[in-house]
Design a protein around this motif. Structure first.
Motif, PDB file in Angstrom:
ATOM      1  N   MET A  51       0.801  -1.228   0.000  1.00 56.92           N
ATOM      2  CA  MET A  51       0.000   0.000   0.000  1.00 56.92           C
ATOM      3  C   MET A  51       0.833   1.277   0.000  1.00 56.92           C
ATOM      4  N   ASP A  52       1.934   1.290   0.816  1.00 56.49           N
ATOM      5  CA  ASP A  52       2.675   2.548   0.954  1.00 56.49           C
ATOM      6  C   ASP A  52       3.946   2.556   0.109  1.00 56.49           C
ATOM      7  N   HIS A  53       4.013   1.661  -0.890  1.00 54.03           N
ATOM      8  CA  HIS A  53       5.202   1.600  -1.723  1.00 54.03           C
ATOM      9  C   HIS A  53       4.988   2.311  -3.054  1.00 54.03           C
ATOM     10  N   ALA A  54       6.065   2.310  -3.849  1.00 51.90           N
ATOM     11  CA  ALA A  54       6.098   3.138  -5.056  1.00 51.90           C
ATOM     12  C   ALA A  54       5.067   2.755  -6.124  1.00 51.90           C
ATOM     13  N   HIS A  55       4.811   1.460  -6.312  1.00 55.36           N
ATOM     14  CA  HIS A  55       3.930   1.072  -7.422  1.00 55.36           C
ATOM     15  C   HIS A  55       2.512   1.609  -7.251  1.00 55.36           C
ATOM     16  N   ILE A  56       2.016   1.523  -6.011  1.00 56.93           N
ATOM     17  CA  ILE A  56       0.653   2.013  -5.763  1.00 56.93           C
ATOM     18  C   ILE A  56       0.617   3.537  -5.874  1.00 56.93           C
ATOM     19  N   GLU A  57       1.662   4.199  -5.385  1.00 53.58           N
ATOM     20  CA  GLU A  57       1.719   5.658  -5.517  1.00 53.58           C
ATOM     21  C   GLU A  57       1.733   6.043  -7.012  1.00 53.58           C
ATOM     22  N   PHE A  58       2.552   5.331  -7.800  1.00 51.91           N
ATOM     23  CA  PHE A  58       2.600   5.599  -9.243  1.00 51.91           C
ATOM     24  C   PHE A  58       1.205   5.427  -9.868  1.00 51.91           C
ATOM     25  N   ALA A  59       0.587   4.282  -9.567  1.00 50.19           N
ATOM     26  CA  ALA A  59      -0.732   3.996 -10.166  1.00 50.19           C
ATOM     27  C   ALA A  59      -1.757   5.048  -9.753  1.00 50.19           C
ATOM     28  N   SER A  60      -1.597   5.583  -8.535  1.00 45.46           N
ATOM     29  CA  SER A  60      -2.589   6.565  -8.061  1.00 45.46           C
ATOM     30  C   SER A  60      -2.462   7.890  -8.807  1.00 45.46           C
ATOM     31  N   LYS A  61      -1.316   8.119  -9.463  1.00 40.29           N
ATOM     32  CA  LYS A  61      -1.088   9.415 -10.092  1.00 40.29           C
ATOM     33  C   LYS A  61      -1.372   9.426 -11.592  1.00 40.29           C
ATOM     34  N   VAL A  62      -1.454   8.262 -12.221  1.00 35.43           N
ATOM     35  CA  VAL A  62      -1.745   8.251 -13.666  1.00 35.43           C
ATOM     36  C   VAL A  62      -3.236   7.966 -13.887  1.00 35.43           C
ATOM     37  N   GLN A  63      -3.728   8.469 -15.011  1.00 35.60           N
ATOM     38  CA  GLN A  63      -5.179   8.411 -15.259  1.00 35.60           C
ATOM     39  C   GLN A  63      -5.637   7.128 -15.969  1.00 35.60           C
ATOM     40  N   ASN A  64      -4.698   6.286 -16.373  1.00 35.82           N
ATOM     41  CA  ASN A  64      -5.083   5.065 -17.109  1.00 35.82           C
ATOM     42  C   ASN A  64      -6.040   4.206 -16.281  1.00 35.82           C
ATOM     43  N   PRO A  65      -6.818   3.351 -16.956  1.00 34.58           N
ATOM     44  CA  PRO A  65      -7.504   2.306 -16.180  1.00 34.58           C
ATOM     45  C   PRO A  65      -6.444   1.421 -15.521  1.00 34.58           C
ATOM     46  N   ILE A  66      -6.660   1.106 -14.253  1.00 31.92           N
ATOM     47  CA  ILE A  66      -5.652   0.386 -13.462  1.00 31.92           C
ATOM     48  C   ILE A  66      -6.211  -0.960 -12.990  1.00 31.92           C
ATOM     49  N   GLY A  67      -5.374  -1.978 -13.099  1.00 32.98           N
ATOM     50  CA  GLY A  67      -5.726  -3.279 -12.516  1.00 32.98           C
ATOM     51  C   GLY A  67      -4.859  -3.535 -11.291  1.00 32.98           C
ATOM     52  N   ILE A  68      -5.418  -4.232 -10.307  1.00 32.74           N
ATOM     53  CA  ILE A  68      -4.616  -4.699  -9.164  1.00 32.74           C
ATOM     54  C   ILE A  68      -4.871  -6.190  -9.023  1.00 32.74           C
ATOM     55  N   LYS A  69      -3.786  -6.963  -8.970  1.00 38.29           N
ATOM     56  CA  LYS A  69      -3.935  -8.395  -8.753  1.00 38.29           C
ATOM     57  C   LYS A  69      -4.198  -8.628  -7.268  1.00 38.29           C
ATOM     58  N   LEU A  70      -5.211  -9.420  -6.981  1.00 38.69           N
ATOM     59  CA  LEU A  70      -5.515  -9.731  -5.585  1.00 38.69           C
ATOM     60  C   LEU A  70      -5.342 -11.227  -5.334  1.00 38.69           C
ATOM     61  N   GLY A  71      -4.315 -11.560  -4.575  1.00 39.72           N
ATOM     62  CA  GLY A  71      -4.054 -12.956  -4.214  1.00 39.72           C
ATOM     63  C   GLY A  71      -4.798 -13.331  -2.947  1.00 39.72           C
ATOM     64  N   PRO A  72      -4.599 -14.593  -2.484  1.00 33.71           N
ATOM     65  CA  PRO A  72      -5.400 -15.132  -1.379  1.00 33.71           C
ATOM     66  C   PRO A  72      -5.180 -14.449  -0.032  1.00 33.71           C
ATOM     67  N   THR A  73      -4.098 -13.684   0.130  1.00 32.27           N
ATOM     68  CA  THR A  73      -3.878 -13.033   1.434  1.00 32.27           C
ATOM     69  C   THR A  73      -4.547 -11.659   1.509  1.00 32.27           C
ATOM     70  N   THR A  74      -5.185 -11.220   0.402  1.00 37.17           N
ATOM     71  CA  THR A  74      -5.817  -9.895   0.395  1.00 37.17           C
ATOM     72  C   THR A  74      -6.983  -9.846   1.386  1.00 37.17           C
ATOM     73  N   THR A  75      -7.022  -8.808   2.212  1.00 38.60           N
ATOM     74  CA  THR A  75      -8.167  -8.645   3.115  1.00 38.60           C
ATOM     75  C   THR A  75      -9.146  -7.644   2.503  1.00 38.60           C
ATOM     76  N   ALA A  76     -10.369  -7.664   3.021  1.00 32.68           N
ATOM     77  CA  ALA A  76     -11.378  -6.706   2.545  1.00 32.68           C
ATOM     78  C   ALA A  76     -10.907  -5.288   2.835  1.00 32.68           C
ATOM     79  N   GLU A  77     -10.218  -5.127   3.972  1.00 25.06           N
ATOM     80  CA  GLU A  77      -9.662  -3.814   4.339  1.00 25.06           C
ATOM     81  C   GLU A  77      -8.673  -3.337   3.266  1.00 25.06           C
ATOM     82  N   ASP A  78      -7.815  -4.265   2.788  1.00 26.57           N
ATOM     83  CA  ASP A  78      -6.877  -3.903   1.695  1.00 26.57           C
ATOM     84  C   ASP A  78      -7.658  -3.412   0.481  1.00 26.57           C
ATOM     85  N   ALA A  79      -8.678  -4.178   0.109  1.00 31.02           N
ATOM     86  CA  ALA A  79      -9.439  -3.834  -1.099  1.00 31.02           C
ATOM     87  C   ALA A  79     -10.036  -2.428  -0.958  1.00 31.02           C
ATOM     88  N   LEU A  80     -10.562  -2.140   0.237  1.00 31.32           N
ATOM     89  CA  LEU A  80     -11.159  -0.816   0.455  1.00 31.32           C
ATOM     90  C   LEU A  80     -10.097   0.283   0.401  1.00 31.32           C
TER      91      LEU A  80
END
Ligand code: PEP
Ligand code: CO
Length: 450
Positions: free
Chosen positions: A275-304
């Motif tokens: 969450m607090d690393h560079a890739h998410i910060e980068f994705a948050s700044k560009v306007q493209n449609p963005i995908g995030i891969k969600l593996g089995p350890t993802t919590t609902a809190e993460d998704a939100l």
């Protein structure tokens, strides 16, 4: 669409000082800086307006009015930039698209894992063979596949080769999809080399005849829609190498906003979505449609939190959750995520990647996947959405147009003992053409009975 030449205006890459996982360690930082400066002067590979158009298509997916078909190689390779290979991949995707559109009666948004999918996150930094340990292969954009010390050294010049390989691939894809090859009246031609040899090819031929009849009927009624003559096709890849993606990020002169012009849609992988690393910060700044891969350890809190970070305006089409839980986990893990995201009022696209949670090593040492596990994960994904009354928005698959033997099973069955025959992937095992078509027919059935 307005064609807009993004200006090379300056911007502050707010992500460049944050920790970033999976980045190559270049021995020569000056050489890297020179390459990045040069790349930043290159023309965009895609236009901001095209990214916006895909976002509008993905909004239809998120709202339940369309289905996403996203597929292509796990890792593209520079050697694979040939007309035949590109045409074969495209043909496979067009055939799958025709099956899904016709048999499931749903508009299909077609997005390739193509023209930029040259960089791979790896689970281990090194690889050992016969007692020799070397840095792992990280994709053609970073180092060589060959198992030698020299070839495994990260070389920034490869970033330029990635750009040029992406440009030539995209050029050919654009020519194929708008220059007549993708005309729906070619629906038989895409199958010509295939139909005799395979049960899925024969099943496809039957469907193509029905499409032909429908087209003839429409023609006889005096309509010949332009929409049937070309195909809207988009390019996507994992935004992994931040040096490259940053160099290809431009300020859109229409809006002053940032777009990553290396591809229409980019996604953040399972290993770089901290969450607090560079890739998410980068994705948050560009306007493209963005995908995030969600593996089995993802919590609902993460998704939100991803929604908060990446889609603060709650813009349908902006965010796609690409779920890759594994066939044995999807039914357990997915419901809570979908429930809580839906309850939050956000409209995201839910897509299943039934490949990455279902990889195992065969006795022969080949990394493989069972077609039945792939299918079972898709089934689980559909079941969860049916239960919750939400929309199963699409599939994200690794496939090739060639008749490789990398995944086991399928209608034209491949056995574990066959894997060595044509095992050609530079990374993960892909569905071959026949397995891809089988999957499209089965997904169309699931969609219809949803
Ligand atoms: C991939 O899509 O090739 C990949 C590595 O996926 P994930 O990040 O989901 O493991
Ligand atoms: Co992969």
């Amino acid at each position: 669409m307005t064609v807009n030449l993004e200006s090379p205006a300056a911007f502050v890459p707010t992500w460049s000082d944050l920790p970033a996982a999976q980045q190559p360690e270049y021995p020569d930082q000056d050489a890297l800086r020179k390459v990045v400066t040069e790349l930043a002067s290159y023309p965009p590979l895609v236009f901001a307006g095209e990214c916006d158009q895909l976002k509008a298509r993905m909004a239809a997916v998120a709202k339940g009015d369309a289905f996403l078909l996203q597929g292509g190689d796990c890792a593209e390779s520079f050697d694979g930039v040939g007309a035949e290979q590109i045409r074969a991949k495209l043909k496979t995707l067009l055939q799958m698209g025709a099956v899904l559109t016709y048999a499931a009666s749903v508009p299909v948004v077609k997005v390739g894992r193509i023209a930029g999918q040259y960089s791979k996150p790896r689970s281990k930094p090194t690889e050992t063979r016969d007692g020799v340990t070397l840095p792992v292969y990280r994709g053609d954009s970073v180092n060589g596949f060959e198992f030698t010390e020299e070839s495994r050294i990260p070389d920034p010049e490869r970033l330029k080769r990635m750009y040029h390989a992406s440009a030539s691939t995209l050029n050919l894809v654009r020519a194929f999809t708008t220059g007549g090859y993708a005309d729906l009246r070619q629906v038989h031609a895409w199958n010509q080399d295939f139909v005799r040899s395979s049960p899925s090819g024969q099943r496809y031929e039957q469907l193509a005849r029905e499409i032909d009849n429908a087209l003839n009927f429409m023609h006889a009624c005096g309509t010949d829609p332009e929409e049937f003559k070309t195909v809207e096709f988009y390019a996507s890849h994992e935004a992994l190498l931040l040096d490259y993606e940053t160099a290809l990020t431009r300020v859109d002169s229409r809006t002053g906003k940032l777009y990553d012009v290396s591809g229409h849609m980019v996604w953040i992988g399972e290993r770089t979505r901290q969450m607090d690393h560079a890739h998410i910060e980068f994705a948050s700044k560009v306007q493209n449609p963005i995908g995030i891969k969600l593996g089995p350890t993802t919590t609902a809190e993460d998704a939100l939190q991803y929604i908060e970070r990446l889609d603060p305006d709650r813009e349908p089409g902006r965010l796609t959750f690409i779920v890759r839980m594994g066939a044995d986990k999807v039914r357990d893990k997915l419901p809570e995520l979908v429930e809580k995201v839906t309850a939050s009022g956000a409209t995201v696209a839910w897509v299943t990647d039934p490949m990455h949670g279902n990889t195992f090593e065969a006795a022969s040492g080949h990394k493989t996947r069972r077609f039945d596990d792939v299918l079972d994960e898709v089934k689980g994904f559909f079941e969860v959405h049916k239960e919750l009354g939400t929309h199963p928005g699409g599939i994200h698959v690794e496939l090739t147009g060639d008749d490789v033997t990398e995944c086991v099973g399928g209608g034209d069955e491949i056995f574990v003992d066959d894997l060595h025959q044509r095992y050609e992937t530079a990374c993960d095992p892909r569905l071959n053409r026949s397995q891809s078509l089988d999957l499209a027919f089965l997904v169309a059935e699931m969609y219809r009975s949803q």
